[in-house]
Design an enzyme around this catalytic site. Structure first.
Site, short mmCIF file in Angstrom:
data_model
loop_
_atom_site.label_atom_id
_atom_site.label_comp_id
_atom_site.label_asym_id
_atom_site.label_seq_id
_atom_site.Cartn_x
_atom_site.Cartn_y
_atom_site.Cartn_z
N HIS A 287 0.94 -1.29 0.04
CA HIS A 287 0.01 0.27 0.13
C HIS A 287 0.86 1.31 0.02
CE1 HIS A 287 -3.90 -1.95 1.67
NE2 HIS A 287 -3.38 -2.77 0.52
N GLU B 176 1.30 3.35 2.03
CA GLU B 176 1.99 3.85 3.26
C GLU B 176 3.03 2.99 3.49
OE1 GLU B 176 -2.59 4.20 4.54
OE2 GLU B 176 -1.41 3.24 2.90
N CYS C 32 -1.85 -1.04 7.58
CA CYS C 32 -0.94 0.02 7.37
C CYS C 32 -1.17 0.90 8.53
CB CYS C 32 -1.61 0.89 6.28
SG CYS C 32 -1.16 0.40 4.54
N ASP D 38 -22.93 -4.83 -33.86
CA ASP D 38 -21.33 -4.31 -33.96
C ASP D 38 -20.50 -5.26 -33.69
OD1 ASP D 38 -22.81 -1.81 -34.68
OD2 ASP D 38 -22.66 -0.98 -32.76
N ARG E 170 -7.02 -1.43 -26.14
CA ARG E 170 -6.23 -1.86 -27.18
C ARG E 170 -4.81 -0.85 -27.12
NH1 ARG E 170 -11.25 -2.70 -29.19
NH2 ARG E 170 -11.39 -1.02 -30.32
N LEU F 38 -30.79 0.19 -24.31
CA LEU F 38 -30.13 -0.34 -23.05
C LEU F 38 -29.69 0.96 -22.21
CD1 LEU F 38 -29.19 -2.22 -20.87
CD2 LEU F 38 -26.86 -2.64 -22.23
#
Length: 385
Positions: A61, A63, A95, A211, A218, A304
């Site tokens: 992490h 810290e 931490c 589609d 990418r 949608l």
């Protein structure tokens, strides 16, 4: 929990190192998922002695990285952290304990961790050990950097970012629905950045059939960037297993509980309840939250998109506008009709930017969504492609 007792002078002094900690946290934008993006700066006698930021789940992490860089010099220092130090054993040790063991004198954290396994316990542990703690510097910026992490724990679902592109007359495809790039390369590269920061990218069956998108990242954002989970809403389980978004590992399909299973598919399928107009979107989002999905990017068609908007489940709308016309017979941006459209919220523009010739608008809802019957709040049920 606030920064009560912090003097104006302290607040002024805390601002620059916290701003630097936020800069460091931003370095994890594409890599920390499902963990939050966190930065840490150690200051002693007015001088920065060490810095750290969280790069990837399971690794150190912010810290821990800063303390390792500081070594013994951390004793008596002030730690500026963009999120409350953790207090539990997860993928790494607590931490809060590391800060105490290092002898840090003061901790300034931007905001309390919403994870119920922490939720103030890290702060209390530090204070019980005699460490002074201030909370609040950089709070808004920390939340803005981690919208999905906070939404997942506070609302039980991911932060939903809807991405659409349209012509000047609000059309997304020419008459007949032939595939067409609405935006130019610069705007499409920006979409790649949205995908790269997202835990998952979601679309509907209609978009897959028309589609056949890949929905992957990418562009190169460094060797440690992971691919987001690819999610398909397919109530009837009607899409071919050979669809490009389903071809590689890392895809998930949601179908209706009573839909007939697709024969021979190797893609993971999860069943959810139907609603009045398709799958129960609230159930889908709850399932994704349990899978530790923080930010969900929705790239879809008109129906949608309307489903998410009608259900009041859009936290941010990223809309690209291309400077040409497609005509009234082209495909609409969102399929909203009648009273449902009238019940939708107004949006406020948070940001405008040009990418090549295309304009990007970033919008957020201004008021709660109303159901079609006038009751407050969304149903969570919506028609899916």
């Amino acid at each position: 929990m606030t920064a009560c007792g912090t003097s104006p002078a302290d607040r002024d002094a805390d601002a620059p190192p916290m701003a630097r900690a936020l800069e460091l946290a931003h370095r994890g934008l594409y890599t920390t998922d499902p963990n939050p993006r966190v930065g840490c700066v150690l200051v002693k006698h007015g001088r920065v002695i060490a810095e750290g930021w969280h790069e990837r789940a399971g690794e150190g992490h912010a810290e821990a990285r800063a303390l390792a860089a500081a070594g013994a010099e951390a004793r008596g220092a002030t730690a500026y952290v963009t999120l409350e130090p953790c207090s539990h054993h997860g993928r790494t040790p607590p931490c809060a304990d590391a800060l105490i063991a290092a002898g840090v004198a003061r901790v300034v954290c931007a905001v309390v961790d919403p994870n119920p396994r922490v939720a103030g316990a890290g702060i209390e542990r530090l204070r019980s050990a005699g460490v002074a703690v201030s909370v609040g510097a950089g709070a808004a910026e920390s939340r803005a950097l981690n919208p999905g992490f906070f939404t997942r724990f506070e609302r039980g679902r991911p932060f939903v970012r809807l991405k659409l592109a349209m012509s000047l007359d609000a059309r997304t495809a020419p008459p007949g629905g032939a595939p067409l790039w609405i935006t130019g390369e610069e705007a499409r590269a920006d979409v790649q950045r949205l995908r790269a920061r997202s835990s998952a990218v979601l679309t509907g069956a209609g978009t897959v059939r028309s589609d056949d998108p890949r929905l992957d990242v990418r562009l190169d954002y460094g060797p440690r960037v992971r691919q987001p989970l690819r999610v398909l809403l397919d109530p009837e389980l009607s899409c071919a297993a050979g669809a490009r978004m389903l071809a590689a590992p890392g895809a998930l399909v949601y179908g209706a509980a009573d839909a007939v299973s697709s024969a021979g598919t190797t893609v993971e399928v999860e069943r959810v309840a139907r609603g009045p107009r398709g799958l129960d979107l609230a159930a889908v989002l709850g399932s994704l939250a349990r899978r530790e999905v923080n930010e969900l990017l929705v790239e879809c068609g008109a129906r949608l998109a309307a489903s998410f908007l009608e259900a009041g489940l859009v936290d941010e709308w990223v809309l690209y506008v291309a400077p040409f016309l497609l005509g009234a017979d082209g495909a609409p941006l969102v399929a909203l009709t009648g009273a449902l459209a009238a019940a939708l919220p107004r949006f406020q523009i948070r940001d405008t930017r040009l990418y090549g010739e295309d304009l990007r608008l970033v919008l957020a809802p201004r008021m709660p969504v109303l159901e079609a019957d006038g009751a407050a709040g969304g149903t969570g049920h919506a028609a899916n492609e």
